[in-house]
Design a protein around this motif. Structure first.
Motif, short mmCIF file in Angstrom:
data_model
loop_
_atom_site.label_atom_id
_atom_site.label_comp_id
_atom_site.label_asym_id
_atom_site.label_seq_id
_atom_site.Cartn_x
_atom_site.Cartn_y
_atom_site.Cartn_z
N ILE A 133 -32.82 -109.50 4.45
CA ILE A 133 -32.61 -108.20 5.03
C ILE A 133 -32.36 -107.04 4.09
CG2 ILE A 133 -31.73 -106.93 6.98
CD1 ILE A 133 -33.82 -109.09 7.83
N ASN A 134 -31.01 -107.28 3.58
CA ASN A 134 -30.57 -106.28 2.44
C ASN A 134 -31.62 -106.00 1.65
OD1 ASN A 134 -28.15 -105.84 3.78
ND2 ASN A 134 -27.07 -107.25 3.08
N ILE A 135 -32.32 -106.94 0.95
CA ILE A 135 -33.25 -106.68 -0.22
C ILE A 135 -34.34 -105.94 0.47
CG2 ILE A 135 -34.99 -107.80 -1.46
CD1 ILE A 135 -33.19 -110.19 -1.78
N ALA A 136 -35.02 -106.36 1.77
CA ALA A 136 -35.77 -105.53 2.51
C ALA A 136 -35.26 -103.91 2.74
CB ALA A 136 -36.24 -106.12 4.04
N LYS A 137 -34.24 -103.69 2.99
CA LYS A 137 -33.59 -102.32 3.26
C LYS A 137 -33.74 -101.62 1.72
CE LYS A 137 -29.32 -101.50 3.13
NZ LYS A 137 -27.80 -101.22 3.53
N SER A 138 -33.42 -102.34 0.71
CA SER A 138 -33.63 -101.54 -0.47
C SER A 138 -34.76 -101.18 -0.88
CB SER A 138 -32.95 -102.82 -1.53
OG SER A 138 -33.10 -102.10 -2.91
N TYR A 139 -35.85 -101.95 -0.76
CA TYR A 139 -37.36 -101.75 -1.01
C TYR A 139 -37.69 -100.44 0.03
CZ TYR A 139 -38.55 -105.83 -3.79
OH TYR A 139 -38.64 -106.82 -4.79
N TYR A 140 -37.29 -100.63 1.32
CA TYR A 140 -37.58 -99.45 2.05
C TYR A 140 -37.09 -98.15 1.72
CZ TYR A 140 -39.46 -103.26 5.34
OH TYR A 140 -39.95 -104.08 5.92
N LEU A 141 -35.67 -98.12 1.07
CA LEU A 141 -35.24 -96.97 0.98
C LEU A 141 -35.75 -96.58 -0.60
CD1 LEU A 141 -31.32 -98.10 1.42
CD2 LEU A 141 -32.48 -96.21 2.42
N GLN A 142 -36.27 -97.45 -1.46
CA GLN A 142 -36.92 -96.90 -2.69
C GLN A 142 -38.24 -96.36 -2.32
OE1 GLN A 142 -36.99 -100.05 -6.12
NE2 GLN A 142 -35.78 -101.16 -4.74
#
Length: 205
Positions: A133-142
């Motif tokens: 989830i945190n990796i996914a969040k990072s991608y979406y923020l990017q």
């Protein structure tokens, strides 16, 4: 407090990656010592490649996955540095439930263009499917850092905050961005957003 969606399906948003092949069709009226002349053969090849890409997008729009895949593979062989072909191949693989292959294609797309919002959104989707989830969040923020009005990435980010991280204030923020930037009306999300607002107001009163 647990927030469980009842009326709004928990569905990640992915989309077609329509990239104009400007580098393929670029021409110049002047020739310098470090710029090769655009020959008739080169121009014809560029037009042909652009048509292949357009046909691939149409096939993908029509959910003709095998046809779209074949055309995008052809484009990736002709123009391997065009990230859009790889991103669309990732999308096709997702639609075919081949997430391992989708990861390979998405990674290649980001190698060609690390700032491509669509490829970042797809990578977030794939990470989220794996529970990262945190990796996914990072991608979406990017993704939204490179395209602030990218509605689908805002929606996916809202889901992460809403369902997984229980940060309702952030979820509301990104649902609002999604609705503001989306080209289509989404009554389910509008209704869900109003419910979240009411819940948060009640908790803060």
């Amino acid at each position: 407090m647990s927030y469980i969606k009842s009326n709004l399906s928990i569905t990640l948003n992915i989309t077609l990656v329509i990239i104009l092949l400007m580098t393929i069709s670029a021409c110049s009226n002047q020739v310098t010592s470090n710029q090769p002349a655009v020959t008739k053969q080169t121009a014809e090849s560029s037009i042909e490649e652009l048509q292949i890409y357009k046909n691939a997008i149409v096939a993908l729009n029509n959910n003709e996955l095998a046809k779209a895949e074949k055309l995008f593979i052809s484009m990736s062989e002709r123009q391997p540095n065009i990230a859009g072909s790889w991103a669309n191949l990732a999308l096709i693989s997702i639609k075919q439930d081949n997430l391992a292959q989708a990861e390979v294609y998405a990674k290649t797309a980001l190698e060609k263009n690390p700032n491509m919002p669509q490829a970042l959104n797809l990578s977030g989707y794939l990470a989220q499917k794996k529970g990262a989830i945190n990796i996914a969040k990072s991608y979406y923020l990017q993704a939204i850092s490179h395209k602030s009005d990218y509605a689908l990435a805002h929606y996916n980010l809202a889901l992460v905050y809403d369902v997984y991280l229980q940060d309702i204030a952030k979820a509301i923020e990104h649902y609002q961005f999604y609705l503001a930037y989306s080209k289509t009306k989404d009554e389910n999300t509008e209704n869900w957003l109003e419910g979240l607002k009411a819940t948060m107001a009640a908790n803060n009163s």
